[in-house]
Enzyme design. Structure first.
Site, PDB file in Angstrom:
ATOM      1  N   TRP A 229     -39.118  29.682   6.671  1.00  0.00           N
ATOM      2  CA  TRP A 229     -37.823  29.788   7.704  1.00  0.00           C
ATOM      3  C   TRP A 229     -37.116  31.281   8.024  1.00  0.00           C
ATOM      4  O   TRP A 229     -36.679  31.359   8.109  1.00  0.00           O
ATOM      5  CB  TRP A 229     -37.032  28.434   6.691  1.00  0.00           C
ATOM      6  CG  TRP A 229     -35.389  28.698   6.753  1.00  0.00           C
ATOM      7  CD1 TRP A 229     -34.817  28.080   7.391  1.00  0.00           C
ATOM      8  CD2 TRP A 229     -34.070  30.156   6.410  1.00  0.00           C
ATOM      9  NE1 TRP A 229     -33.218  28.093   7.667  1.00  0.00           N
ATOM     10  CE2 TRP A 229     -33.577  29.749   6.659  1.00  0.00           C
ATOM     11  CE3 TRP A 229     -34.596  30.868   5.993  1.00  0.00           C
ATOM     12  CZ2 TRP A 229     -32.075  30.225   7.387  1.00  0.00           C
ATOM     13  CZ3 TRP A 229     -32.954  31.574   5.847  1.00  0.00           C
ATOM     14  CH2 TRP A 229     -31.732  31.256   6.903  1.00  0.00           C
ATOM     15  N   HIS A 230     -37.448  31.917   6.743  1.00  0.00           N
ATOM     16  CA  HIS A 230     -36.840  33.592   6.871  1.00  0.00           C
ATOM     17  C   HIS A 230     -37.773  34.196   7.673  1.00  0.00           C
ATOM     18  O   HIS A 230     -37.323  35.141   8.915  1.00  0.00           O
ATOM     19  CB  HIS A 230     -37.522  33.639   5.578  1.00  0.00           C
ATOM     20  CG  HIS A 230     -36.403  33.264   4.337  1.00  0.00           C
ATOM     21  ND1 HIS A 230     -36.742  32.624   3.768  1.00  0.00           N
ATOM     22  CD2 HIS A 230     -35.171  34.112   4.075  1.00  0.00           C
ATOM     23  CE1 HIS A 230     -35.484  32.218   3.016  1.00  0.00           C
ATOM     24  NE2 HIS A 230     -35.197  33.275   2.929  1.00  0.00           N
ATOM     25  N   GLY A 231     -39.577  34.328   8.449  1.00  0.00           N
ATOM     26  CA  GLY A 231     -40.150  34.205   9.048  1.00  0.00           C
ATOM     27  C   GLY A 231     -40.946  34.082  10.019  1.00  0.00           C
ATOM     28  O   GLY A 231     -41.972  33.302   9.026  1.00  0.00           O
TER      29      GLY A 231
END
Lengths: 356, 500
Positions: free
Chosen positions: B324-326
């Site tokens: 989700w972060h990257g």
């Protein structure tokens, strides 16, 4: 804590902040600190957005610090009616900017490229190249919000001395604390406070304090020595140089194909700096090759007595006073070299140095 | 628009002015909605269409799901919503990543495939507002609540500018009820909100950008190994930077919203004083961790399907949390490490629980038989792990491990992460010294300051602290925050979490 106490806290905080700001600003005014604009991403982007208006009278200028000091924009404006679009970045290589303009399908203007060999011929990925690349990459993301902030900031920076990020911000103040560095660590060039300033048109000029103070001038000379000591001992050569030249040629060709024109300029350096540059980057191997490889015209200051009669107080840049005759002499040479019509017929040479 | 800009100062002043005019509540909500669109559009106007699409589709889908009684059709409507939301997220955020990996797989199989490099701009905040709208549709599908009848309330819930681009990730129950009745902040809330805004900006502009970013950028940007001290200082600088950047954003968001009389959920609770990783995730990006718990971990079965499945669920949740972060494998490894540490912690806790239960049983037996058992584990003669010092040591151990994970979070390549880790543990002994004494001292002092502050505040809250301080002390602290902001000077750089 009740509501009245919160209000008292808020008023106390506002009072202390206003008192601090007034005192801080007053202190720097009392020290004759000169008003300057931060040469930041927004200011650069503001001028980057104007490159499509370029003409021989209003060329786009890319390079390192020298052309920012040496090309006096007010003088240029008085002669041509317009100021150049100054995109040069201090301490960087102009190659990423050239690549950017080459890749921009809408740029078909006039480009002056200042060549300071140790920076221009720096390899890809080296600090001077990375810094310029970072600036180039930031431009497409210059949002509407940043543009509005930039306009508000312009008003503030026009009136408040202490808004000098490079000299008076907290990180700058901390970096100037007299703390001994660890052995083997180079903190980067440490210029004396307020030796030069940047104006809204991105003109850089030596301050009055610097011009008066030979100690400060010697400090800057020491910085150049320091930089040289920490720079690669060998200039780029062989396939690396070939690759650089090819990439420059590619960008130049892109611009020319669209109807634009490119001229290289070698601005003055002096004393040991000039000797070191000539030794490290022999003219025949770098400058002459750059011109022959790209097929561009070039102006090398030492070829023209009217451009080479100036002394640089710290070996690398012209004083604001000398930048005026330098610029005045450069324009006819440019016209002669390129056939461009730059000067207005009614232009009168300026008598005094440009001001902020 | 970012909070740390002059544009926001003017924007917020106008929003506050309009909000406190004697207008109807509906008009004020329309003002807030338009202001929120403007807040977003000033970054990149075309992407507002995505926001509208997400808002309209989820509003309609939730209504249809609610009206529909047939399970299969409800599921189909939910799928449409999920496909649209996650499809947009996948295209914009993971399009390049997926193509890159697809090409790599084909290449490994000997198939030459040269895909055109996609030139996709990531719309700011897409991960955040996608999760906001998803939670609404999923909750309606689960019949947790009825869909919001007012489109205005729903649109404002999705778009409300303080949380829009970097959270906190709000749930419908956090915000929609607040939009139903007129809200106006009390004078006290306005002061508190302004203080939180000042604190958030101080964290972002002064600490994250002014004191830590350069050191972290330098060390993580080097292609060669550095001394152990430099490596650790670089990682600690990033550790402080990411906290102050993100928690600073959340604090600004909560403060700005409080000035409008609307409360947002807490997103950080002194995470660097966490004892263990489950405690860390109860304190770090709380609204994301609770979202992942409620919409991923629990639906996967949580801890209800036996021990092995619990560990699998934990790992899956953290892997997806990492992604989700990257869109990069380094983020996946970051998530995997967190999952692994959570699993290990759970194993230890389960083991200790079993031991404790056995000892209790033995104690009871022993008491009956007048025997003696050791009832508490201890590190040394006077250092119980349950005592304050022991807990502090465990908090430091947790922070140590969290810092290891940050290496993968910040490094752009595995090679870079590997070099830094090897430098941190002295495996490469002759790395270059890179940091000045001033940089080391600055990062060291800020790190100690953050740890002390988190440790002292770990069971308290800022509100309680503000209550306890005398007015003049609060005024002085407030002034110091603002003066340091003035000194740090303008910083219009984006928040790190904007890219997520």
């Amino acid at each position: 804590m009740n509501q009245i106490s919160f209000r008292k806290s808020a008023f106390l905080a506002v009072f202390l902040v206003v008192a601090f700001v007034a005192g801080w600003e007053g202190y720097w005014r009392s020290q004759n600190y000169e008003l300057a604009f931060n040469d930041d991403e927004s200011l650069w982007s503001y001028y980057r957005s104007q490159v499509y208006e370029s003409s021989p009278a209003r060329p786009v200028v890319i390079g390192s610090s020298r052309i920012k000091f040496d090309l006096d924009q007010n003088t240029w404006e008085q002669i041509t009616g317009k100021k150049p679009i100054q995109l040069s970045l201090v301490g960087t290589s102009p190659r990423p900017l050239l690549t950017d303009l080459g890749n921009d399908p809408n740029f078909r203007g006039i480009l002056l490229v200042d060549v300071t060999e140790p920076l221009f011929f720096t390899p890809d990925g080296a600090f001077p190249e990375k810094q310029a690349t970072r600036r180039v990459k930031a431009y497409p993301n210059w949002s509407l919000s940043q543009q509005i902030s930039f306009r508000m900031n312009r008003v503030l920076e026009s009136n408040l001395l202490f808004l000098d990020e490079e000299g008076l911000s907290l990180p700058a103040l901390i970096s100037r604390l007299p703390i001994q560095d660890r052995p083997g660590v180079w903190p980067g060039p440490r210029f004396p406070l307020a030796w030069s300033l940047n104006r809204f048109d991105r003109q850089t000029a030596m301050t009055r304090a610097f011009l008066r103070d030979t100690v400060m001038q010697n400090q800057v000379k020491a910085v150049w020595n320091d930089v040289r000591e920490h720079s690669p001992k060998q200039a780029v050569d062989g396939p690396l140089l070939e690759a650089i030249l090819n990439s420059v040629k590619k960008s130049v060709d892109q611009i020319r194909t669209r109807g634009g024109q490119v001229v290289f300029i070698r601005t003055p350096s002096d004393g040991p700096m000039n000797i070191g540059e000539n030794l490290g980057f022999p003219r025949s191997k770098y400058w002459d090759r750059l011109l022959s490889h790209t097929g561009c015209r070039g102006i090398y200051f030492s070829d023209y007595p009217e451009l080479s009669r100036f002394r640089c107080p710290e070996w690398s840049h012209l004083t604001p006073r000398d930048a005026i005759p330098f610029t005045r002499s450069l324009i006819p040479i440019l016209e002669q070299k390129t056939g461009w019509k730059i000067a207005r017929h009614s232009a009168t040479p300026p008598l005094v140095s440009s001001t902020l | 628009m970012v909070f740390n800009s002059y544009t926001f100062v003017v924007f917020f002043a106008i929003v506050l002015f309009l909000h406190y005019l004697p207008l109807a509540w509906r008009t004020k909500k329309i003002n807030l909605l338009l202001a929120s669109y403007l807040f977003y559009a000033l970054w990149n106007p075309p992407f507002i269409l995505l926001l509208w699409l997400s808002t309209v589709v989820d509003y309609q889908m939730a209504r249809l799901i609610w009206q529909e009684q047939r399970p299969a059709r409800r599921k189909m409507l939910l799928t449409v919503s999920l496909v649209l939301n996650l499809g947009m997220l996948s295209y914009f955020k993971y399009g390049g990543f997926l193509l890159e990996n697809f090409t790599a797989i084909l290449s490994a199989m000997g198939v030459t495939f040269q895909a055109a490099r996609p030139d996709i701009i990531l719309p700011v905040g897409i991960s955040f507002y996608t999760f906001v709208t998803l939670s609404y549709t999923l909750d309606v599908y689960r019949k947790k609540f009825a869909p919001e009848p007012s489109f205005l309330n729903f649109a404002l819930f999705v778009t409300y500018f303080p949380h829009l681009v970097a959270g906190p990730i709000v749930r419908p129950e956090d915000l929609i009820p607040q939009f139903k009745t007129p809200r106006q902040a009390t004078a006290r809330q306005i002061y508190q909100g302004l203080f939180l805004l000042s604190l958030g900006l101080f964290m972002k502009v002064t600490v994250a950008d002014g004191l830590l970013a350069d050191t972290a950028d330098l060390i993580f940007g080097l292609p060669f190994p550095v001394r152990t001290l430099d490596a650790w200082i670089g990682v600690l600088a990033f550790s402080g930077q990411i906290f102050c950047d993100f928690a600073g954003y959340s604090t600004c968001a909560i403060g700005a919203s409080l000035c409008l009389g609307i409360t947002l959920p807490d997103n950080f609770r002194y995470p660097y004083a966490a004892v263990g990783f489950s405690d860390f995730w109860r304190r770090w990006h709380i609204t994301l961790s609770t979202w992942l718990r409620d919409y991923l971990y629990i639906p996967l079965g949580g801890n209800r399907k036996g021990r092995p499945r619990t560990y699998v669920n934990l790992m899956l949740t953290m892997l997806l949390g990492g992604l989700w972060h990257g869109a990069s494998w380094t983020f996946v490894v970051w998530g995997a490490l967190h999952g692994l540490f959570l699993c290990i912690e759970r194993l230890i806790r389960d083991g200790l629980d079993r031991t404790r239960r056995r000892r209790t049983a033995a104690h009871q037996e022993g008491a009956l038989s007048e025997g003696t058992v050791i009832s508490r584990a201890a590190l040394g003669p006077a250092l119980s792990l349950r005592g304050r010092s022991g807990q502090f040591l465990l908090a430091l151990l947790t922070l140590f491990l969290v810092n290891i994970t940050w290496v993968f979070f910040r490094a752009t390549t595995f090679k870079g992460a590997g070099l830094l880790l090897l430098s941190m543990f002295g495996v490469i002994p002759n790395g270059a010294p890179m940091l000045t004494t001033t940089a080391i001292l600055t990062v060291g002092l800020v790190t100690v300051g953050i740890i002390v502050c988190h440790w002292r505040m770990r069971n308290s809250s800022l509100e309680r602290l503000m209550e306890r301080l005398p007015w003049w002390a609060l005024g002085m602290v407030w002034a110091i925050l603002l003066i340091s902001l003035v000194l740090a000077q303008k910083s219009t750089s984006s928040f790190i979490y904007f890219q997520f």
